[in-house]
Write a protein that holds these residues in place. Structure first.
Motif, mmCIF file in Angstrom:
data_model
loop_
_atom_site.group_PDB
_atom_site.id
_atom_site.type_symbol
_atom_site.label_atom_id
_atom_site.label_comp_id
_atom_site.label_asym_id
_atom_site.label_seq_id
_atom_site.Cartn_x
_atom_site.Cartn_y
_atom_site.Cartn_z
ATOM 1 N N ALA A 1 0.826 -1.220 0.000
ATOM 2 C CA ALA A 1 0.000 0.000 0.000
ATOM 3 C C ALA A 1 0.857 1.266 0.000
ATOM 4 O O ALA A 1 1.665 1.464 0.912
ATOM 5 C CB ALA A 1 -0.919 -0.002 1.219
ATOM 6 N N THR B 1 -0.631 4.446 -0.100
ATOM 7 C CA THR B 1 -1.425 5.513 0.510
ATOM 8 C C THR B 1 -2.407 4.913 1.509
ATOM 9 O O THR B 1 -2.653 3.705 1.514
ATOM 10 C CB THR B 1 -2.216 6.302 -0.553
ATOM 11 O OG1 THR B 1 -3.156 5.423 -1.192
ATOM 12 C CG2 THR B 1 -1.281 6.901 -1.600
ATOM 13 N N GLU C 1 -5.615 5.384 1.451
ATOM 14 C CA GLU C 1 -6.783 4.916 0.706
ATOM 15 C C GLU C 1 -6.563 3.491 0.166
ATOM 16 O O GLU C 1 -7.466 2.652 0.218
ATOM 17 C CB GLU C 1 -7.098 5.865 -0.444
ATOM 18 C CG GLU C 1 -7.603 7.230 -0.021
ATOM 19 C CD GLU C 1 -6.517 8.147 0.514
ATOM 20 O OE1 GLU C 1 -6.845 9.149 1.174
ATOM 21 O OE2 GLU C 1 -5.322 7.830 0.299
ATOM 22 N N PHE C 2 -5.355 3.241 -0.342
ATOM 23 C CA PHE C 2 -5.032 1.900 -0.839
ATOM 24 C C PHE C 2 -5.039 0.901 0.318
ATOM 25 O O PHE C 2 -5.534 -0.227 0.177
ATOM 26 C CB PHE C 2 -3.666 1.908 -1.516
ATOM 27 C CG PHE C 2 -3.345 0.663 -2.291
ATOM 28 C CD1 PHE C 2 -3.482 0.626 -3.667
ATOM 29 C CD2 PHE C 2 -2.900 -0.478 -1.641
ATOM 30 C CE1 PHE C 2 -3.192 -0.527 -4.381
ATOM 31 C CE2 PHE C 2 -2.611 -1.641 -2.339
ATOM 32 C CZ PHE C 2 -2.757 -1.668 -3.713
ATOM 33 N N ALA D 1 -7.212 -2.547 0.723
ATOM 34 C CA ALA D 1 -6.545 -3.835 0.953
ATOM 35 C C ALA D 1 -7.007 -4.475 2.248
ATOM 36 O O ALA D 1 -7.191 -5.694 2.327
ATOM 37 C CB ALA D 1 -5.029 -3.636 0.963
#
Length: 511
Positions: free
Chosen positions: A129, A131, A133-134, A138
């Motif tokens: 990841a 960020t 948001e990512f 996940a």
């Protein structure tokens, strides 16, 4: 009494009943009445199921220790990292309801093995990841796998034991699962201090591979002869309701997002009302809803759901608030924080061997009432921890708190199934696990909201030690109200499981 469902009649694989044998290629089905005698290998089955829980709990406790470091890398405030915990628990709340029906249709081994594989894939994505948001996406993928592991594993175990052995079986199930929280905090502190936080997720890969092999080798593929039709409409309504409620409550703690949070909460309430109407309609027709509200007719199950849900607000907030308080409020390093917070898991582990004896001595009702007050008080005192407290005092107090709170949840998780027959066991485990994870998620939201309000009321932009104290006292005050529901358990509730005898118990059962 629960209304009978149209389910299949079962037989049990004789080889698996006699000992530990490979399950590959076998397909087991279980009688509605459940086993009168526990299978010889039920402890080994519990340990296999617990290996998956071990991986899941290591991941959760290691992540809690690393939150401040991850916040710096992502360029966000530490309290905003709560969304990384909430997104995982959100996936659990949405997909756990489907676990029972999927296990009935495709077999518990198939679903359990697929769940571990999905969890491993999600872990790999978390490690990559870039960020926040990512990371949230996940973690949601991870949660989809975790949603199947807990209830399906519990279902396998409950169908392997007679009621008098449930407490013992649950204790075996939780021993390796509690080793995860013991290893998690110091392991997380070591990884964050000396390596990179991304290794927190990479360590799940070998553990997941081992879990898949053990499940394939030893777990029977338990399923129903005539599984209920999948409740698609109920799955959509319950998912929308739970998702909107959780993210709505989580957004309340963020400045400038009040309107969006209000809209999400309103949509969640509306979808929840529609689901209740949908479930009641199916219940009148004798069909199975994805979350079977008919289970609430059983008094011990209903009280365990309600009281356990209220208590889990504190249990959900504690892993979020405690590491942040030690690192942000007291200035501890991640390694030092992890070494201290491990005390909670050690206290939990110490309790497991004592749970059957305590329940046999005091019974469920008295134990839940008095231990509930003691356990809640233990976490409330965490709000008084300050710079004057030596490390050994913090460690000992957290160990005691973990001991009493773990006993409380062992009692809740056991008595919930006292009046549930095998025909309804898959739907009961899905229902109970859904509310369990929902309230853990809600606890994080309440803790984050209380922390945010305390920061704002004190005119600060970053949390101070007093803000964490206020947050602890808010969540424990809410959980203390579970005492009202604990008092409603019958004096002889769960005597078949605990072995506790009460004066007049026979007359109460006859009435």
């Amino acid at each position: 009494m629960l209304r009978p469902r149209r389910r299949g009649i079962a037989s049990v694989n004789a080889e698996a009943r006699d000992g530990i044998v490979p399950a590959a290629g076998s397909l087991a089905r279980v009688e509605d009445a459940g086993p009168q005698v526990s299978r010889a290998n039920y402890r080994f089955v519990a340990l296999i199921v617990a290996s998956a829980l071990f991986m899941e709990f290591v991941d959760a406790t290691v992540l809690a220790t690393a939150l401040p470091t991850m916040a710096r890398d992502f360029g966000v405030r530490p309290q905003e990292m709560s969304v990384a915990l909430t997104s995982y628990l959100l996936a659990l709340a949405i997909f756990i309801p489907a676990s029972g029906m999927l296990a009935d249709r495709f077999g518990s081994r198939t679903i359990f093995r697929a769940a571990i594989a999905l969890f491993v894939v999600g872990s790999l994505a978390c490690g990559q990841a870039p960020t926040l948001e990512f990371m949230v996406a996940a973690r949601f993928l991870q949660g989809m796998g975790g949603a199947m592991m807990i209830p399906v594993g519990r279902l396998v175990l409950l169908r392997s034991v007679a009621k008098r052995d449930i407490v013992d079986a649950m204790s075996w199930l939780l021993v390796p699962a509690l080793i995860g929280p013991i290893l998690g905090p110091p392991l997380g502190g070591f990884i964050v201090t000396y390596l990179d936080w991304r290794w927190i997720f990479y360590i799940n890969l070998p553990m997941g591979a081992l879990g898949i092999w053990l499940v394939s080798r030893y777990i029977e593929n338990i399923r129903e002869d005539d599984p209920a039709r999948f409740d698609t409409a109920g799955f959509i309504l319950s998912g929308v309701s739970l998702g909107c409620l959780l993210f709505g409550f989580e957004m309340v703690s963020r400045p400038g997002e009040g309107w969006a949070a209000a809209v999400l909460v309103a949509v969640g309430i509306l979808a929840g009302a529609l689901y209740v109407r949908h479930a009641l309609t199916k219940d009148r027709k004798g069909a199975a809803a994805i979350l079977d509200l008919g289970l609430l007719r059983d008094e011990t199950f209903r009280l365990s759901v309600v009281a356990g849900s209220i208590t889990r607000i504190t249990q959900g907030a504690q892993p979020f608030l405690l590491p942040l308080m030690l690192q942000v409020g007291l200035g501890f390093s991640a390694a030092r924080s992890g070494t201290i917070t491990v005390a909670t898991a050690i206290g939990s582990l110490a309790m497991k061997s004592m749970a059957p004896r305590l329940l046999r001595r005091f019974g469920f009702r008295r134990a839940l009432v008095w231990n509930g007050v003691i356990a809640t008080f233990g976490y409330a005192v965490c709000g008084l921890i300050g710079p004057a407290w030596p490390n050994w005092a913090i460690f000992c107090w957290l160990g005691l708190s973990g001991f009493f709170m773990s006993f409380q949840f062992t009692a809740y998780n056991t008595i919930a199934y006292a009046g549930i027959d095998q025909r309804h066991m898959s739907s009961a485990t899905a229902f109970y696990s859904t509310f369990q994870q929902l309230m853990l998620s809600f606890g994080i939201c309440v803790g984050a909201l209380a922390l945010h309000l305390a920061i704002g009321l004190n005119g600060r932009t970053a949390p101070a030690l007093g803000d964490f104290s206020a947050a602890f006292w808010v969540v424990t005050a809410i959980s203390l109200t579970a005492t009202i529901w604990n008092l409603r358990f019958a004096p002889d509730a769960g005597t078949e499981i605990s072995g506790h005898s009460t004066a007049g118990g026979t007359q109460a059962k006859a009435a």
